[in-house]
Design an enzyme around this catalytic site. Structure first.
Site, short mmCIF file in Angstrom:
data_model
loop_
_atom_site.label_atom_id
_atom_site.label_comp_id
_atom_site.label_asym_id
_atom_site.label_seq_id
_atom_site.Cartn_x
_atom_site.Cartn_y
_atom_site.Cartn_z
N HIS A 243 4.46 10.33 7.05
CA HIS A 243 3.90 10.09 8.39
C HIS A 243 4.91 9.34 9.24
O HIS A 243 5.21 8.18 8.96
CB HIS A 243 2.60 9.26 8.28
CG HIS A 243 1.48 10.02 7.65
ND1 HIS A 243 0.42 9.42 7.01
CD2 HIS A 243 1.26 11.36 7.57
CE1 HIS A 243 -0.41 10.36 6.57
NE2 HIS A 243 0.09 11.54 6.88
N THR B 104 -5.08 6.57 8.77
CA THR B 104 -5.72 6.84 7.48
C THR B 104 -5.84 5.60 6.61
O THR B 104 -6.16 5.69 5.43
CB THR B 104 -4.97 7.95 6.70
OG1 THR B 104 -3.67 7.45 6.35
CG2 THR B 104 -4.84 9.22 7.53
N THR B 105 -5.57 4.44 7.21
CA THR B 105 -5.79 3.16 6.53
C THR B 105 -6.60 2.28 7.48
O THR B 105 -6.54 2.47 8.70
CB THR B 105 -4.46 2.46 6.19
OG1 THR B 105 -3.69 2.30 7.40
CG2 THR B 105 -3.65 3.24 5.18
N HIS C 42 2.75 8.92 1.40
CA HIS C 42 1.58 8.91 0.52
C HIS C 42 1.90 9.87 -0.62
O HIS C 42 2.38 10.97 -0.37
CB HIS C 42 0.34 9.40 1.27
CG HIS C 42 0.01 8.58 2.49
ND1 HIS C 42 -0.80 7.49 2.45
CD2 HIS C 42 0.41 8.70 3.78
CE1 HIS C 42 -0.90 6.96 3.67
NE2 HIS C 42 -0.17 7.68 4.49
N HIS D 163 6.19 6.22 6.74
CA HIS D 163 5.77 5.80 5.41
C HIS D 163 5.29 7.05 4.68
O HIS D 163 5.22 8.13 5.27
CB HIS D 163 4.67 4.74 5.49
CG HIS D 163 3.45 5.26 6.17
ND1 HIS D 163 3.25 5.13 7.53
CD2 HIS D 163 2.39 5.97 5.70
CE1 HIS D 163 2.12 5.73 7.86
NE2 HIS D 163 1.59 6.25 6.77
N HIS E 161 0.84 -1.21 0.00
CA HIS E 161 0.00 0.00 0.00
C HIS E 161 0.87 1.26 0.00
O HIS E 161 0.40 2.34 -0.33
CB HIS E 161 -0.89 0.06 1.24
CG HIS E 161 -1.83 -1.10 1.41
ND1 HIS E 161 -2.95 -1.25 0.63
CD2 HIS E 161 -1.82 -2.17 2.23
CE1 HIS E 161 -3.61 -2.35 0.98
NE2 HIS E 161 -2.93 -2.93 1.97
ZN LIG Z 1 0.01 7.47 6.49
#
Ligand SMILES: [Zn+2]
Ligand SMILES: *[C@@H]1O[C@H](CO)[C@@H](O)[C@H](O)[C@H]1NC(C)=O
Ligand SMILES: *[C@@H]1O[C@H](CO)[C@@H](O)[C@H](O)[C@H]1NC(C)=O
Ligand SMILES: *[C@@H]1O[C@H](CO)[C@@H](O)[C@H](O)[C@H]1NC(C)=O
Ligand SMILES: *[C@@H]1O[C@H](CO)[C@@H](O)[C@H](O)[C@H]1NC(C)=O
Length: 290
Positions: free
Chosen positions: A141, A224-225, A118, A116, A89
């Protein structure tokens, strides 16, 4: 013609709901089933909660809060080696728990577990949070959990168990050499569930200098996941990280768990539902003087 459109929509609708795993909108195709963000509530009911992330920050509505003082960063300068992982992801760098933060009106000390990213497509917009509707090309993040916990799952059960430091990226003319090492390692982990070890890195090299980490936004939200746990004290820094267009686009060589190009791996913004966003004391530089 109308019937065909209806059938087409129906097929796409089915492919939205019937997926086994959750996915981002960029992965949804009529011939491909996965659970898109609007239906993450089917994966975890918490994703339909009232304190979800990311959000759009409206700078004219933020409240200054004098308690939002500078953080104390421990271990951010230390060099370490860590696994850089294609999670299917996103791309994630695991961090040693000697990296810690306190202060900034956090009610405890928190230890780092991973960071990680985005991002968008070909260096285009892909941040999760937005500021006055503006999306940035990428967002980092850095995930920390309260000192006393052993895992993200454990910390997620506490409404302030997780502290995420978020940084926005901005496109720059020249390449950011401090990212060369990480970006050149991406080619080894293009396939999902693969990893490579990064040697001789420090957290400091990836983020703005400490004097530029005093201005930030604060609100209570969620992961947010999925499972979207409402356990996150969010800090979003105003100072951005520069990367060139080519460096940003390099993240597109990664592949999602379904084999598609990893692009636009962000969740759309969620309603604030009355939550207040605060701002650390000092001048708000992002908004021009009004
Ligand atoms: Zn994140
Ligand atoms: C879906 O169809 C498109 C266009 O025909 C094709 O390029 C793509 O590979 C297909 N995706 C999957 C997951 O089968
Ligand atoms: C990295 O990959 C190796 C080989 O597949 C695996 O044994 C190891 O558990 C992975 N490490 C992490 C941190 O995911
Ligand atoms: C802090 O940020 C400002 C504005 O982005 C920049 O001009 C300045 O060089 C930065 N200072 C340091 C020490 O990085
Ligand atoms: C977040 O929630 C905690 C616990 O309910 C509360 O004490 C704190 O004031 C909230 N912070 C913000 C920024 O709303």
């Amino acid at each position: 013609m109308l019937l065909r459109s209806v059938l087409f929509l129906f097929t796409c609708y089915v492919s939205l709901v019937s997926g086994a795993d959750w996915c981002y909108y960029s992965q949804v195709q009529c011939n491909h089933t996965c659970t898109a963000p609007v239906l993450w509530g089917l994966v975890s009911q918490t994703c339909n909660g009232r304190s979800q992330s990311p959000v759009n920050i409206v700078t004219s509505k933020v409240l200054p809060d004098e308690r939002l003082t500078p953080f104390h960063f421990t271990g951010y300068k230390e060099t370490f080696y860590g696994s850089l992982i294609n999670t299917g992801h996103s791309v994630q760098l695991n961090l040693p728990s000697s990296i810690q933060i306190k202060g900034g009106n956090l009610d405890d000390e928190y230890k780092a577990i991973q960071f990680h990213l985005h991002w968008g497509k070909d260096g285009g917009r892909g941040s999760e949070h937005t500021i006055d509707g503006e999306k940035f090309p990428m967002e980092m993040h850095i995930v920390h959990i309260k000192e006393g916990y052993d895992s993200l799952a454990e910390a997620s059960k506490d409404s302030t168990g997780v502290a995420v430091l978020g940084f926005f990226f901005q496109e720059s003319e020249s390449a950011n050499e401090k990212y060369d090492h990480l970006i050149s390692a991406l080619k080894y982990i293009s396939q999902p569930k693969t990893n490579v070890t990064l040697l001789g890195v420090s957290l400091d090299m990836f983020i703005p200098s400490e004097i530029n980490r005093t201005k930030y936004f604060r609100y209570n939200g969620s992961l947010t996941t999925p499972d979207c746990a409402e356990a996150v004290v969010w800090t979003l820094f105003e100072s951005t990280i520069p990367l060139s267009r080519n460096q940003l686009a390099a993240f597109n060589q990664l592949r999602f768990y379904d084999g598609q190009k990893m692009v636009n791996n962000y969740r759309p913004v969620q309603p604030l539902n009355g939550r207040q966003v605060y701002y650390s004391s000092g001048q708000l530089a992002l908004v021009s003087s009004v």
